[in-house]
Enzyme design. Structure first.
Site, PDB file in Angstrom:
ATOM      1  N   HIS A  61       6.462   4.861  -4.242  1.00  0.00           N
ATOM      2  CA  HIS A  61       7.754   4.871  -3.556  1.00  0.00           C
ATOM      3  C   HIS A  61       8.873   4.132  -4.286  1.00  0.00           C
ATOM      4  O   HIS A  61      10.024   4.206  -3.840  1.00  0.00           O
ATOM      5  CB  HIS A  61       7.606   4.248  -2.165  1.00  0.00           C
TER       6      HIS A  61
ATOM      7  N   GLU B 257       2.153   0.979  -3.636  1.00  0.00           N
ATOM      8  CA  GLU B 257       3.438   1.221  -2.981  1.00  0.00           C
ATOM      9  C   GLU B 257       4.561   1.376  -3.998  1.00  0.00           C
ATOM     10  O   GLU B 257       5.424   2.248  -3.852  1.00  0.00           O
ATOM     11  CB  GLU B 257       3.752   0.088  -1.999  1.00  0.00           C
TER      12      GLU B 257
ATOM     13  N   HIS C 228       3.633  -3.037   5.147  1.00  0.00           N
ATOM     14  CA  HIS C 228       2.941  -1.913   4.521  1.00  0.00           C
ATOM     15  C   HIS C 228       3.773  -1.402   3.354  1.00  0.00           C
ATOM     16  O   HIS C 228       3.286  -1.304   2.232  1.00  0.00           O
ATOM     17  CB  HIS C 228       2.701  -0.809   5.555  1.00  0.00           C
TER      18      HIS C 228
END
Length: 268
Positions: free
Chosen positions: A156, A152, A78
């Protein structure tokens, strides 16, 4: 589109000599004063089941999901989430806001917000084709119409200035280490079965010690509960080394899976 993205990447790998792209050191160029990463791994069959149960639009990676010989392969990537940097916390940001907004947190880092409803609107990551091919094998939502890797990285990774190959290569490596651990074997051996949290914790402890069980957060959905995600807290200064008993930090909550849960199998 997904098939084209993957096939092009695989072709590139066949034409290039093997390199250590997934072994590049992961190093923050800014906001590097954080103590941990959270490695988020999906139990892919459970994730797809949860999307189905909540009447979400079916993603390509769920629609095309098939059985595999090695059931541990359903443990997929993930993301990899840096913890709250001290320099950001000093500006009044708490953990809850940091986890919600990541690199878009205000007043800093204040990058454009990455939205889960529009993941393909996030910028391209700049991944090499070689790393993209490796990532596509363990992150089913990468590329195609899902664009999980863009989301992502935007949320992040971008504000830390991570090299994209190092960032995603680290995820690929850690995913493989977990799959090959006693915890990964436990998931594969109990595919489609109801298991206890105690037995899962015991499997994790066999590889990395009983004291590190607290580094793991399990997320479940449904009734009876089925596993959807595993989050593992890893020390920031240990991220570039193979996992060991000294790699982990405890999490504040063990998750919502309760005493027993199902290791969901493919299909609805």
């Amino acid at each position: 589109m997904k098939a084209f993205w993957r096939n092009a990447a695989l072709l590139a790998v066949s034409l290039l000599p093997f390199s250590s792209a997934n072994a590049l050191a992961l190093q923050a160029k800014q906001y590097g004063d954080f103590d941990r990463y959270v490695l988020a791994l999906s139990w892919q069959t459970g994730f797809c089941q949860s999307q189905h149960d909540r009447n979400r639009n079916e993603r390509d990676e769920c629609r095309l999901q098939t059985e595999t010989t090695n059931k541990a392969d359903f443990l997929t990537v993930h993301g990899l989430w840096p913890g709250l940097p001290k320099s950001v916390a000093a500006r009044g940001v708490d953990e809850r806001r940091w986890m919600r907004f990541g690199c878009a947190t205000r007043p800093i880092p204040n990058l454009p917000e990455a939205r889960a409803s529009r993941m393909c609107s996030s910028p391209e990551t700049g991944l090499s084709l070689e790393t993209a091919a490796k990532l596509s094998e363990v992150m089913p939502g990468a590329g195609g119409r899902s664009c999980l890797e863009r989301y992502e990285y935007a949320k992040h990774g971008a504000c830390f200035g991570f090299d994209p190959d190092a960032y995603f290569g680290t995820m690929v490596r850690l995913n493989q280490e977990i799959k090959e651990s006693e915890a990964g074997k436990f998931l594969a051996d109990n595919y489609g079965k109801t298991v206890s949290r105690r037995d899962f914790d015991a499997a994790f402890a066999k590889s990395w010690g009983k004291e590190n069980v607290k580094a793991v957060k399990l997320t479940c959905q449904g009734n009876p509960a089925y596993l959807t995600e595993i989050q593992i807290s890893i020390k920031a200064d240990a991220i570039n080394a193979p996992l060991s008993a000294n790699s982990f930090l405890p999490q504040p909550h063990p998750g919502n899976c309760g005493k027993t849960f199902v290791i969901d199998k493919a299909g609805y």
